[in-house]
Design an enzyme around this catalytic site. Structure first.
Site, PDB file in Angstrom:
ATOM      1  N   HIS A 256      69.088  42.568  92.076  1.00 31.46           N
ATOM      2  CA  HIS A 256      67.849  41.609  91.750  1.00 31.46           C
ATOM      3  C   HIS A 256      68.299  41.095  90.323  1.00 31.46           C
ATOM      4  CE1 HIS A 256      64.653  44.152  94.035  1.00 31.46           C
ATOM      5  NE2 HIS A 256      65.034  43.038  94.614  1.00 31.46           N
ATOM      6  N   HIS A 487      55.909  35.526  89.377  1.00 30.27           N
ATOM      7  CA  HIS A 487      57.303  36.338  89.894  1.00 30.27           C
ATOM      8  C   HIS A 487      57.823  37.068  88.584  1.00 30.27           C
ATOM      9  CE1 HIS A 487      61.247  36.423  91.776  1.00 30.27           C
ATOM     10  NE2 HIS A 487      60.648  36.730  92.620  1.00 30.27           N
TER      11      HIS A 487
HETATM   12  C1  JTA Z   1      60.488  37.450  98.972  1.00 29.73           C
HETATM   13  C2  JTA Z   1      61.949  38.046  97.030  1.00 29.73           C
HETATM   14  C3  JTA Z   1      63.758  38.958  93.815  1.00 29.73           C
HETATM   15  C4  JTA Z   1      63.208  39.010  95.086  1.00 29.73           C
HETATM   16  C5  JTA Z   1      63.605  40.133  96.098  1.00 29.73           C
HETATM   17  C6  JTA Z   1      62.325  39.143  97.778  1.00 29.73           C
HETATM   18  C7  JTA Z   1      61.959  39.379  99.208  1.00 29.73           C
HETATM   19  C8  JTA Z   1      60.997  38.560  99.619  1.00 29.73           C
HETATM   20  C9  JTA Z   1      60.724  37.452  97.541  1.00 29.73           C
HETATM   21  C10 JTA Z   1      62.211  38.026  95.546  1.00 29.73           C
HETATM   22  N1  JTA Z   1      63.351  40.207  97.021  1.00 29.73           N
HETATM   23  N2  JTA Z   1      62.300  40.334  99.999  1.00 29.73           N
HETATM   24  O1  JTA Z   1      64.359  39.684  93.369  1.00 29.73           O
HETATM   25  O2  JTA Z   1      63.482  37.740  93.081  1.00 29.73           O
HETATM   26  O3  JTA Z   1      61.959  40.371 101.245  1.00 29.73           O
HETATM   27  O4  JTA Z   1      63.057  41.388  99.771  1.00 29.73           O
HETATM   28  O5  JTA Z   1      61.768  37.204  95.025  1.00 29.73           O
END
Ligand code: JTA
Length: 602
Positions: A256, A487
């Site tokens: 991440h 976000h």
């Molecule tokens: C949609 C995500 C991040 C991050 C991680 C996401 C997922 C869906 C947006 C996102 N995962 N997912 O680290 O920024 O399905 O895991 O923005």
């Protein structure tokens, strides 16, 4: 299977059934079938960033229009319309046009003041044998606020939000687009590294100014198998782009971390932020950015440990990079060693996957935060009962009740304070959690598609209805971002009257055990699944011996520079009785979003 729940009656086909009765604490999304779950347990999450983006593009291509009868009807894609108000404010660079920097100038955080002969390059390995390339600096223009002013003058915290298209330009003053961050005004790029989760390589390359587009670019990611192959394919046309896959040995772990390492002729800059490297993440969302100062190169022959900050940032950043165990990243460790990071006022707080015991237990995650707070904060009267606030865009499985993690190990860490005297009142420290409601998303600038970046699943949500009693709406009149869905992820300790804050953290870490770590073996071991990175602001590092920051009330005013610009409204407002947290994999067809569409996940 059909169920009537908190969320109304809805149906999932058997193929969508989740098999996560196993108490796995990964962040969303959960697996989509028993077979998939079996594969995941050994091989990591199935849902890749590229798949999420494909789904988003499909929805965009055939939105489900809301009609009188509320019956979904496919319509041709709406004409791409201009947002109500374009940001008319100044920019370091235009977000849409290329070569917009011609004729603009401003001092690049001191960079423009660098004499030719002081310029330097990154280590040979990283810079390859690129010749330093100078860029022209044009005459100052009074239309463009000085970059030095922006970065040093009004903003001693170096904490920024991303620009949002479609809000009043005044709310974008002091906000940054990725092109601003990569602008030559901030330094003459020699080489860079981009750490991230979701990466559109073609888009990313275009965010660099033309003159820097062929400089070495290292992309650090966590993709595996098919999605890794797709990423390699996307990077193939660019011979200057190299990829580095972060090891993810524990199931359900994710990379991440969102960080840029920018090596300039003039020095080095570190950017720690919350945005994926895709257009949507820099368009209409609330995202956080911390920009380091320009770090100058140490004199030749200087010791690698020289240029340390009071916050130990240099050594912490090196240790974070070394945790990847990657020869490629070790090259960047050497670059960092050659620079003077002593001006850094923030603490680095990371997570790196592993199981940690003994003296390693406090290296990462919530135990690292606990240690920093114990060592570097001073308790002021009444502070024991100050609430903690967590604000995030995704949520993992927290167990059957609050005692399992949230109000035990996690709260004990966020409630820690200095002056030893073990607080016996942690169980009285209120926790406020900020996460968008369905209506927040529906009424947002993006409408329901904003929910594609808020991946809280029904399978997880229905197991922890108790959690939702802690929830508060997203509201950000102070930053003009009430309709720009978060976000960003932030955590802080705030006074009971919500006027002061004891500390503030901006990070990639969502509310999950995978990100923050969870005890194993009776608390003797901290297990972390994911890579995360953030920076912690403590009053003591900003010349305040009061033990707190004053809260900046109006983010547009020039209140004392020591007031902290929290990017959303305090106190947070509790969910009303009809509010529900946004859950991304159930339909919303009762009311149209800001674009007249409904949300019907497949
Ligand atoms: C949609 C995500 C991040 C991050 C991680 C996401 C997922 C869906 C947006 C996102 N995962 N997912 O680290 O920024 O399905 O895991 O923005």
């Amino acid at each position: 299977m059909s169920q009537a729940s908190e969320h109304g009656k809805w149906t999932v086909s058997s193929s969508e059934e989740s098999a996560d009765d196993e108490q796995v604490d990964r962040e969303e999304p959960s697996s989509s079938s028993p077979q998939q779950a079996g594969r995941e347990a050994t091989a990591g999450p199935r849902y890749s960033c590229s798949e999420a983006r494909k789904a988003a593009h499909k929805r965009k291509a055939s939105p489900l229009k809301c009609h009188d009868g509320n019956s979904p009807q496919k319509l041709a894609p709406a004409q791409k319309k201009r947002p109500p108000q374009e940001g008319l404010g100044w920019c370091l660079s235009s977000s849409d046009e290329e070569d917009s920097l011609e004729g603009q100038t401003g001092e690049a955080d001191g960079a423009a003041r660098v004499k030719r002969e002081d310029r330097c390059c990154a280590s040979k390995e990283v810079a390859s044998n690129e010749l330093p390339q100078s860029h022209k600096s044009a005459e100052p223009s009074d239309k463009v606020p000085d970059t030095w002013d922006l970065l040093n003058g009004g903003n001693s915290f170096r904490f920024f939000l991303t620009k949002v298209k479609g809000i009043k330009s005044e709310y974008n003053s002091g906000a940054l687009h990725i092109k601003d961050i990569l602008s030559p005004l901030l330094g003459t790029l020699v080489s860079s590294a981009q750490f991230n989760y979701c990466i559109d390589v073609e888009w990313l390359v275009k965010q660099y100014p033309k003159e820097f587009r062929d400089k070495p670019l290292l992309i650090v990611h966590g993709e595996k198998r098919e999605s890794k192959a797709q990423l390699h394919e996307a990077a193939h046309p660019y011979q200057n782009v190299r990829l580095c896959q972060a090891k993810l040995d524990i199931a359900f772990g994710t990379h991440h971390t969102k960080m840029m390492l920018l090596c300039y002729e003039e020095g080095l800059r570190v950017v720690i932020h919350t945005s994926n490297l895709i257009n949507e993440d820099w368009y209409q969302k609330t995202q956080g950015i911390w920009l380091s100062p320009l770090y100058r190169r140490l004199p030749p022959g200087a010791d690698g440990s020289a240029g340390e900050s009071h916050t130990n940032f240099k050594s912490d950043l090196i240790n974070y990079l070394m945790s990847y165990n990657s020869p490629t990243l070790n090259e960047w460790v050497e670059v960092i060693k050659q620079h003077d990071l002593s001006e850094t006022r923030v603490y680095l707080l990371g997570s790196s996957p592993g199981r940690y015991q003994g003296n390693e237990k406090e290296k990462w995650g919530h135990l690292r935060l606990r240690k920093l707070l114990k060592e570097h904060t001073t308790r002021v009267p009444d502070q024991d009962l100050w609430p903690v606030i967590g604000q995030f865009s995704s949520i993992g499985s927290m167990g059957a009740d609050q005692s399992k993690w949230l109000c035990s190990e996690f709260r004990d860490s966020l409630a820690a304070l200095g002056n030893n005297a073990k607080t016996l009142t942690n169980h009285e420290v209120p926790i406020h959690l900020v996460y968008p409601t369905v209506d927040n998303v529906r009424q947002s600038l993006e409408g329901y598609p904003a929910g594609g970046s808020l991946p809280y699943s029904i399978q997880t949500a229905q197991k922890q209805l108790w959690l939702h009693t802690y929830f508060h709406k997203w509201s950000a009149e102070t930053s003009g971002r009430s309709h720009a869905m978060p976000h960003i992820k932030t955590y802080m300790r705030v006074s009971s009257d919500f006027q002061r804050i004891a500390w503030f953290l901006v990070t990639s870490a969502n509310l999950s055990k995978a990100a923050w770590g969870a005890f194993e073996k009776n608390g003797t071991q901290l297990m972390i699944r994911s890579y995360e990175l953030g920076v912690l602001f403590l009053p003591s590092e900003f010349g305040l011996d009061t033990g707190y920051f004053q809260l900046k009330e109006n983010l547009l005013s020039d209140e004392p520079v020591s007031s902290f610009p929290v990017p959303y409204d305090l106190p947070p407002e509790k969910y009303g009785s009809k509010d529900r947290p946004w859950i991304w994999n159930i339909p919303y067809t009762r009311a149209p979003d800001t674009h007249g569409n409904m949300w019907v996940p497949k």
